[in-house]
Write a protein that holds these residues in place. Structure first.
Motif, mmCIF file in Angstrom:
data_model
loop_
_atom_site.group_PDB
_atom_site.id
_atom_site.type_symbol
_atom_site.label_atom_id
_atom_site.label_comp_id
_atom_site.label_asym_id
_atom_site.label_seq_id
_atom_site.Cartn_x
_atom_site.Cartn_y
_atom_site.Cartn_z
ATOM 1 N N CYS A 1 38.716 46.996 61.661
ATOM 2 C CA CYS A 1 40.006 47.144 60.978
ATOM 3 C C CYS A 1 39.827 47.330 59.479
ATOM 4 O O CYS A 1 40.521 48.145 58.857
ATOM 5 C CB CYS A 1 40.904 45.943 61.261
ATOM 6 S SG CYS A 1 41.470 45.885 62.971
ATOM 7 N N GLN A 2 38.903 46.599 58.890
ATOM 8 C CA GLN A 2 38.690 46.747 57.450
ATOM 9 C C GLN A 2 38.111 48.113 57.113
ATOM 10 O O GLN A 2 38.485 48.711 56.104
ATOM 11 C CB GLN A 2 37.814 45.618 56.910
ATOM 12 C CG GLN A 2 38.581 44.318 56.839
ATOM 13 C CD GLN A 2 37.917 43.287 55.969
ATOM 14 O OE1 GLN A 2 36.912 43.528 55.306
ATOM 15 N NE2 GLN A 2 38.482 42.093 55.959
ATOM 16 N N LEU A 3 37.201 48.618 57.941
ATOM 17 C CA LEU A 3 36.653 49.965 57.707
ATOM 18 C C LEU A 3 37.746 51.023 57.852
ATOM 19 O O LEU A 3 37.798 51.979 57.072
ATOM 20 C CB LEU A 3 35.498 50.254 58.659
ATOM 21 C CG LEU A 3 34.189 49.532 58.355
ATOM 22 C CD1 LEU A 3 33.193 49.737 59.494
ATOM 23 C CD2 LEU A 3 33.602 49.990 57.035
ATOM 24 N N PRO B 1 29.223 49.593 58.590
ATOM 25 C CA PRO B 1 29.622 48.310 59.185
ATOM 26 C C PRO B 1 28.696 47.159 58.782
ATOM 27 O O PRO B 1 29.167 46.053 58.504
ATOM 28 C CB PRO B 1 29.545 48.584 60.688
ATOM 29 C CG PRO B 1 29.759 50.052 60.813
ATOM 30 C CD PRO B 1 29.128 50.660 59.596
ATOM 31 N N MET B 2 27.396 47.438 58.703
ATOM 32 C CA MET B 2 26.441 46.381 58.329
ATOM 33 C C MET B 2 26.647 45.952 56.879
ATOM 34 O O MET B 2 26.617 44.756 56.571
ATOM 35 C CB MET B 2 25.006 46.853 58.549
ATOM 36 C CG MET B 2 23.977 45.771 58.320
ATOM 37 S SD MET B 2 24.228 44.298 59.334
ATOM 38 C CE MET B 2 23.684 44.870 60.902
ATOM 39 N N GLN C 1 28.759 41.950 53.006
ATOM 40 C CA GLN C 1 29.671 41.626 51.907
ATOM 41 C C GLN C 1 30.574 40.444 52.279
ATOM 42 O O GLN C 1 30.755 39.517 51.488
ATOM 43 C CB GLN C 1 30.542 42.832 51.548
ATOM 44 C CG GLN C 1 29.819 43.938 50.839
ATOM 45 C CD GLN C 1 30.720 45.161 50.645
ATOM 46 O OE1 GLN C 1 31.930 45.106 50.860
ATOM 47 N NE2 GLN C 1 30.111 46.278 50.262
ATOM 48 N N ILE C 2 31.134 40.490 53.470
ATOM 49 C CA ILE C 2 32.022 39.404 53.920
ATOM 50 C C ILE C 2 31.240 38.103 54.025
ATOM 51 O O ILE C 2 31.695 37.044 53.581
ATOM 52 C CB ILE C 2 32.672 39.763 55.274
ATOM 53 C CG1 ILE C 2 33.657 40.920 55.088
ATOM 54 C CG2 ILE C 2 33.372 38.550 55.889
ATOM 55 C CD1 ILE C 2 34.164 41.520 56.384
ATOM 56 N N GLY D 1 31.041 33.443 53.649
ATOM 57 C CA GLY D 1 30.225 32.710 54.607
ATOM 58 C C GLY D 1 30.567 33.118 56.036
ATOM 59 O O GLY D 1 31.328 34.060 56.261
ATOM 60 N N ILE D 2 30.031 32.396 56.988
ATOM 61 C CA ILE D 2 30.222 32.730 58.404
ATOM 62 C C ILE D 2 31.699 32.679 58.788
ATOM 63 O O ILE D 2 32.169 33.481 59.596
ATOM 64 C CB ILE D 2 29.367 31.819 59.322
ATOM 65 C CG1 ILE D 2 29.343 32.338 60.758
ATOM 66 C CG2 ILE D 2 29.860 30.390 59.290
ATOM 67 C CD1 ILE D 2 28.480 33.542 60.954
ATOM 68 N N GLN D 3 32.461 31.750 58.191
ATOM 69 C CA GLN D 3 33.876 31.645 58.541
ATOM 70 C C GLN D 3 34.648 32.895 58.135
ATOM 71 O O GLN D 3 35.690 33.197 58.723
ATOM 72 C CB GLN D 3 34.523 30.378 57.973
ATOM 73 C CG GLN D 3 34.619 30.330 56.469
ATOM 74 C CD GLN D 3 33.418 29.686 55.800
ATOM 75 O OE1 GLN D 3 32.328 29.623 56.363
ATOM 76 N NE2 GLN D 3 33.614 29.213 54.583
#
Length: 162
Positions: free
Chosen positions: A87-89, A108-109, A114-115, A120-122
Motif C-alpha cells: 500500500c505504501q509503494l 520493497p526491500m 526504512q520502516i 522498529g519491528i512494530q
C-alpha cells in the motif's frame, strides 16, 4: 478498460506495467496461505475440543467457519507487513504520478528497511487491527462456504478436503 490497458502498456510496457509487483505478491500469498492453512487445522482441533466434537471430519459447517475465522487471526500477522509495504509503494507511486516532483524509486526491500529503522519491528505491523478485522470475517465465510458446499459434492463428506 481498453484505454487503461493501452496507457499502461505505452507508459510501462508488459513486464513493468502488467506484472509489476508480482514476485512480492506471490511470496506474500505463499506465506499467508501457509500460515492460514496450518492454523486452520489446529483451529479445527481447537473448535472440536470446545464443542465436544470427536473429530475434525465431524465438525459442522459453522464449526469449520469458526475455525477459518480463528485461523485468519494468525495469518494476519504474515499478511500485515506485506500489505503495508504494498500500500505504501502504491501511494508513493500515485503521489509521484500526480505531483510535479521527480519520481523517487524505492524498492520493497528499501521501504521495509526504512520502516524498520524508523519504527522498529512494530512499524511493520501498523494496520494490524484493521487487517484482522477484514480477514477474520472474510475467512469465516470462505471456509464456511467451502465446507458447506463440499457436503453437496459427490464423494465428499465435508471437512478435510481444503
Amino acid at each position: 478498460m481498453y484505454h487503461c490497458l493501452k496507457q499502461t502498456l505505452r507508459n510501462d510496457g508488459v513486464i513493468r506495467g502488467l506484472y509489476a509487483g508480482t514476485t512480492p505478491a506471490i511470496m506474500a500469498n505463499v506465506a499467508e496461505n501457509s500460515v492460514l492453512f496450518a492454523a486452520y487445522g489446529y483451529c479445527q482441533k481447537f473448535v472440536c475440543h470446545l464443542t465436544g466434537t470427536e473429530s475434525v471430519d465431524q465438525l459442522s459447517t459453522m464449526g469449520n467457519a469458526a475455525s477459518g475465522f480463528l485461523a485468519a487471526f494468525f495469518s494476519s500477522f504474515t499478511l500485515c507487513p506485506t500489505e503495508l509495504i504494498k500500500c505504501q509503494l502504491q501511494a508513493m507511486r500515485e503521489i509521484n504520478i500526480q505531483g510535479a516532483q521527480t519520481a523517487v524509486k524505492v524498492t520493497p526491500m528499501q521501504l521495509t528497511q526504512q520502516i524498520f529503522r524508523r519504527y522498529g519491528i512494530q512499524g511493520l505491523f501498523r494496520g494490524l487491527v484493521p487487517t484482522i478485522m477484514r480477514e477474520m470475517p472474510g475467512y469465516f465465510f470462505f471456509f464456511g462456504g467451502y465446507e458447506g458446499t463440499a457436503r453437496f459434492r459427490p464423494g465428499t463428506e465435508g471437512s478435510g478436503d481444503v
